[in-house]
Design a protein around this motif. Structure first.
Motif, short mmCIF file in Angstrom:
data_model
loop_
_atom_site.label_atom_id
_atom_site.label_comp_id
_atom_site.label_asym_id
_atom_site.label_seq_id
_atom_site.Cartn_x
_atom_site.Cartn_y
_atom_site.Cartn_z
N ALA A 156 0.91 -1.21 0.03
CA ALA A 156 -0.01 -0.09 -0.21
C ALA A 156 0.92 1.33 -0.12
O ALA A 156 0.65 2.33 -0.62
CB ALA A 156 -0.91 -0.12 1.28
N ALA A 157 2.06 1.10 0.94
CA ALA A 157 3.00 2.39 0.82
C ALA A 157 3.36 2.58 -0.79
O ALA A 157 3.68 3.73 -1.06
CB ALA A 157 4.08 2.12 1.74
N LEU A 158 3.88 1.60 -1.43
CA LEU A 158 4.41 1.78 -2.60
C LEU A 158 3.21 2.53 -3.58
O LEU A 158 3.37 3.38 -4.33
CB LEU A 158 4.76 0.33 -3.18
N ALA A 159 2.07 1.83 -3.43
CA ALA A 159 1.10 2.72 -4.38
C ALA A 159 0.79 4.15 -3.79
O ALA A 159 0.74 5.21 -4.83
CB ALA A 159 -0.35 2.01 -3.99
N VAL A 160 0.80 4.65 -2.62
CA VAL A 160 0.84 5.92 -2.35
C VAL A 160 1.91 6.62 -2.85
O VAL A 160 2.01 7.81 -3.07
CB VAL A 160 0.73 5.77 -0.77
N ALA A 161 3.19 6.05 -2.97
CA ALA A 161 4.53 6.71 -3.31
C ALA A 161 4.20 7.01 -4.68
O ALA A 161 4.83 8.24 -5.05
CB ALA A 161 5.68 5.80 -2.85
N VAL A 162 3.81 6.17 -5.44
CA VAL A 162 3.62 6.34 -6.73
C VAL A 162 2.71 7.47 -7.10
O VAL A 162 2.99 8.22 -8.13
CB VAL A 162 3.32 5.13 -7.80
N VAL A 163 1.66 7.44 -6.59
CA VAL A 163 0.42 8.61 -6.72
C VAL A 163 0.91 9.81 -6.36
O VAL A 163 0.80 10.76 -6.90
CB VAL A 163 -0.86 8.14 -6.07
N ARG A 164 1.62 9.87 -5.10
CA ARG A 164 2.03 11.18 -4.49
C ARG A 164 3.20 11.70 -4.92
O ARG A 164 3.82 12.75 -4.65
CB ARG A 164 1.85 11.22 -2.89
N GLY A 165 4.10 10.65 -5.52
CA GLY A 165 5.56 11.25 -5.89
C GLY A 165 6.55 10.91 -4.79
O GLY A 165 7.44 11.80 -4.65
N ARG A 168 10.58 8.87 -0.93
CA ARG A 168 11.10 8.55 0.14
C ARG A 168 10.40 7.17 0.77
O ARG A 168 10.83 6.35 1.19
CB ARG A 168 11.26 9.50 1.25
N LEU A 169 9.20 7.38 0.72
CA LEU A 169 7.95 6.42 1.28
C LEU A 169 8.26 5.14 0.49
O LEU A 169 8.33 4.01 0.87
CB LEU A 169 6.75 6.75 1.21
N GLY A 170 8.27 5.55 -0.95
CA GLY A 170 8.51 4.25 -1.95
C GLY A 170 9.88 3.44 -1.44
O GLY A 170 9.79 2.32 -1.62
N GLY A 171 10.85 4.06 -1.14
CA GLY A 171 12.02 3.36 -1.01
C GLY A 171 11.98 2.65 0.18
O GLY A 171 12.66 1.65 0.52
N ARG A 172 11.19 3.40 1.37
CA ARG A 172 11.23 2.54 2.72
C ARG A 172 10.48 1.49 2.60
O ARG A 172 10.68 0.19 3.12
CB ARG A 172 10.30 3.53 3.51
N ALA A 173 9.36 1.24 1.70
CA ALA A 173 8.37 0.12 1.56
C ALA A 173 9.43 -0.74 0.60
O ALA A 173 9.07 -1.98 0.92
CB ALA A 173 7.13 0.41 0.60
N SER A 174 10.14 -0.28 -0.39
CA SER A 174 11.08 -1.40 -0.95
C SER A 174 11.87 -1.94 -0.15
O SER A 174 12.32 -3.12 -0.40
CB SER A 174 11.54 -0.47 -2.34
#
Length: 322
Positions: A156-165, A168-174
């Motif tokens: 879910a965090a990856l999806a939010v990271a993609v939509v909001r750009g 940092r959140l996307g990296g943490r989820a990955s």
């Protein structure tokens, strides 16, 4: 639903913030506590407002940089008895259940996507439980592993990271998913290898495990189920209906697929391991894609603060500081 917004603000901006709260459609009450904030120095504005109006008001406060100069806290009272609150909910545009408060979603998914000992422990335990269900041909154990798995938070965090750009959140989820699944699979493989000499299960157990056949036979419905589960999961996150997440957890085979890969590799069933690995990738990709689609849809239908209004607020804030 009525929520409470507590805004700590410098004294020179108190009037402007209180005015924005008062003029916001869906506002029931506004209270100003002069000098109530000691650190940092300033006032405290408390507003009761319909949930569907919170996102628009937050955007106006972001324009004023309140989160940098002070703070904004949003909470949901369990019980509010007020005719004004009832009227505020009626006048607020939209429905509270359909409202996305982006900061809330970002923080919630961010907290659940951190690589921690707790996250790793749950993922390892879930994968081990799935492996036990596979070698014992127990559907109950496999479903239990699905419910225990914590992987939806980072997805879910990856999806939010993609939509909001928010990379940092996307990296943490990955970072949580990247080491998480390999660690769980390696641990499961090691324990499976150690269990072989004890003859706890036969080497041809995968040929007899009818309950696990769906795990290493990915097909069109694997993607369909992943997409539906991802959409339902993200809807439950943005609407605050956490009970629906249980159904999401037990509908996708991410953790069972990871457990099957580990067991199959130890037993030399490489074709089945490859099929299960494909099942894992299909589920992960389908969940993220569906979650992104849900968030984009909500972003399109949610009213956004216009550039003109933002510019007017910036000018008012500059005048107030002078």
């Amino acid at each position: 639903m009525i929520v409470q917004m507590r805004i700590c603000v410098p004294a020179e901006l108190t009037g402007l913030v209180a005015e924005q709260c008062e003029q916001q459609p869906g506002t029931a009450e506004v209270a100003v506590h002069a000098g109530a904030s000691v650190h940092p120095r300033g006032d405290v504005v408390v507003a009761y407002i319909a949930r569907e109006s919170v996102e628009e008001l937050l955007e106006k406060l972001h324009v004023l940089k309140i989160e940098s100069l002070g703070s904004i806290a949003v909470s949901a009272p369990e019980f509010v008895l007020s005719d004004r609150a009832d009227r505020a909910e009626e006048t607020a545009p939209g429905e509270g259940a359909d409202t996305v408060i982006w900061e809330e979603v970002s923080r919630q998914t961010g907290e659940e996507s951190r690589l921690s000992w707790t996250f790793l422990s749950f993922l390892v335990l879930a994968t081990l439980l799935a492996a036990i269900g596979i070698v014992t041909d127990s559907t109950i154990a496999i479903v239990g592993a699905m419910a225990v798995g914590p992987e939806f938070g980072p997805l879910a965090a990856l999806a939010v990271a993609v939509v909001r750009g928010n990379w940092r959140l996307g990296g943490r989820a990955s970072l949580a998913l990247g080491p998480g699944f390999p660690t769980a699979m390696l641990t499961t493989a090691l324990i499976t290898w150690l269990a072989l000499p004890a003859n706890l299960f036969p080497r041809d157990v995968l040929d007899r495990a009818s309950a696990a056949e769906f795990i290493y036979h990915p097909g069109p419905f694997s993607l369909v189920v992943a997409v539906l589960a991802g959409g339902a999961g993200m809807l439950s996150v943005i609407s605050g209906r956490s009970a629906a997440l249980i159904g999401v957890f037990i509908s996708v085979t991410t953790v069972p697929a990871a457990g099957f890969v580990a067991v199959a590799l130890v037993l030399g069933e490489f074709n089945k391991a490859a099929g299960s690995a494909l099942q894992l990738l299909v589920n992960l990709g389908g969940i993220v894609a569906a979650a992104v689609a849900v968030l984009y849809f909500h972003r399109l239908v949610t009213r956004r603060l216009s550039d003109g209004a933002a510019l007017r607020l910036r000018r008012q804030a500059l005048r107030a500081r002078r």
